[in-house]
Design an enzyme around this catalytic site. Structure first.
Site, PDB file in Angstrom:
ATOM      1  N   GLY A  98       0.985  -1.152   0.137  1.00  0.00           N
ATOM      2  CA  GLY A  98      -0.159  -0.379   0.093  1.00  0.00           C
ATOM      3  C   GLY A  98       0.918   1.395   0.025  1.00  0.00           C
ATOM      4  CB  CYS A 128       4.898   1.895   7.722  1.00  0.00           C
ATOM      5  SG  CYS A 128       4.545   3.410   6.799  1.00  0.00           S
ATOM      6  CG  LEU A 129       6.550   1.037   1.004  1.00  0.00           C
ATOM      7  CD1 LEU A 129       5.971   1.075  -0.276  1.00  0.00           C
ATOM      8  CD2 LEU A 129       7.231   0.083   1.625  1.00  0.00           C
ATOM      9  CG  HIS A 170       0.952   7.236   5.306  1.00  0.00           C
ATOM     10  ND1 HIS A 170       1.843   7.499   6.044  1.00  0.00           N
ATOM     11  CD2 HIS A 170       0.522   5.479   5.281  1.00  0.00           C
ATOM     12  CE1 HIS A 170       3.137   6.516   6.435  1.00  0.00           C
ATOM     13  NE2 HIS A 170       1.964   4.939   5.903  1.00  0.00           N
TER      14      HIS A 170
HETATM   15 ZN    ZN Z   1       3.063   3.597   6.088  1.00  0.00          ZN
END
Ligand code: ZN
Length: 143
Positions: free
Chosen positions: A46, A91-92, A138
């Site tokens: 995502g 989380c990226l 986010h």
């Molecule tokens: Zn994230």
């Protein structure tokens, strides 16, 4: 399409609250396509526009192992929630931390505009529901 740069915690731009998209233009379609490419390249499941420093309410997800079910949401809102689930989330924008535990709704219904500009509703549970909720955080400037 292009792979975009993902901004990482503690970059203050991750705290900016995204604005609603006024119209699903070619620019928005291009953004969604680039975000999907960026997410697949990472790889991740995502990505919110906030993470590529675009502060508009756009997010993309694909929780399939085959990476063949891209979903794009413009101006997403959760219109129904049910149950709770404990989820381990990566989380990226926070590389290196893979197991952040959080409490999420276990089933949600999301309403959004698609890349064609048409409204749709999607019922989600499991990883997909968790992922959508994470990306919506986010857009609210939460990390
Ligand atoms: Zn994230």
């Amino acid at each position: 399409m292009a792979v975009l740069k993902i901004i990482e915690y503690p970059d203050p731009r991750l705290r900016i609250k995204a604005k609603p998209v006024e119209a699903v233009t070619d620019d928005i379609r291009q953004l969604a396509a680039d975000m999907l490419e960026t997410m697949y390249a990472a790889p991740g499941v995502g990505l919110a526009a906030t993470q590529v420093n675009v502060h508009q309410r756009v997010l993309v997800v694909d929780v399939t192992q085959e990476q063949d079910q891209p979903l794009a949401f413009v101006n997403p809102e959760i219109i129904e929630r049910e149950g709770t689930t404990e989820a381990e989330e990566g989380c990226l924008s926070v590389p290196g931390i893979f197991d952040r535990l959080s409490t999420r709704s276990s089933r949600i219904v999301v309403r959004a505009l698609g890349r064609d500009g048409k409204p749709f509703e999607l019922e989600a549970d499991g990883l997909l529901a968790v992922c959508i909720q994470h990306e919506m955080d986010h857009l609210m400037g939460k990390v």
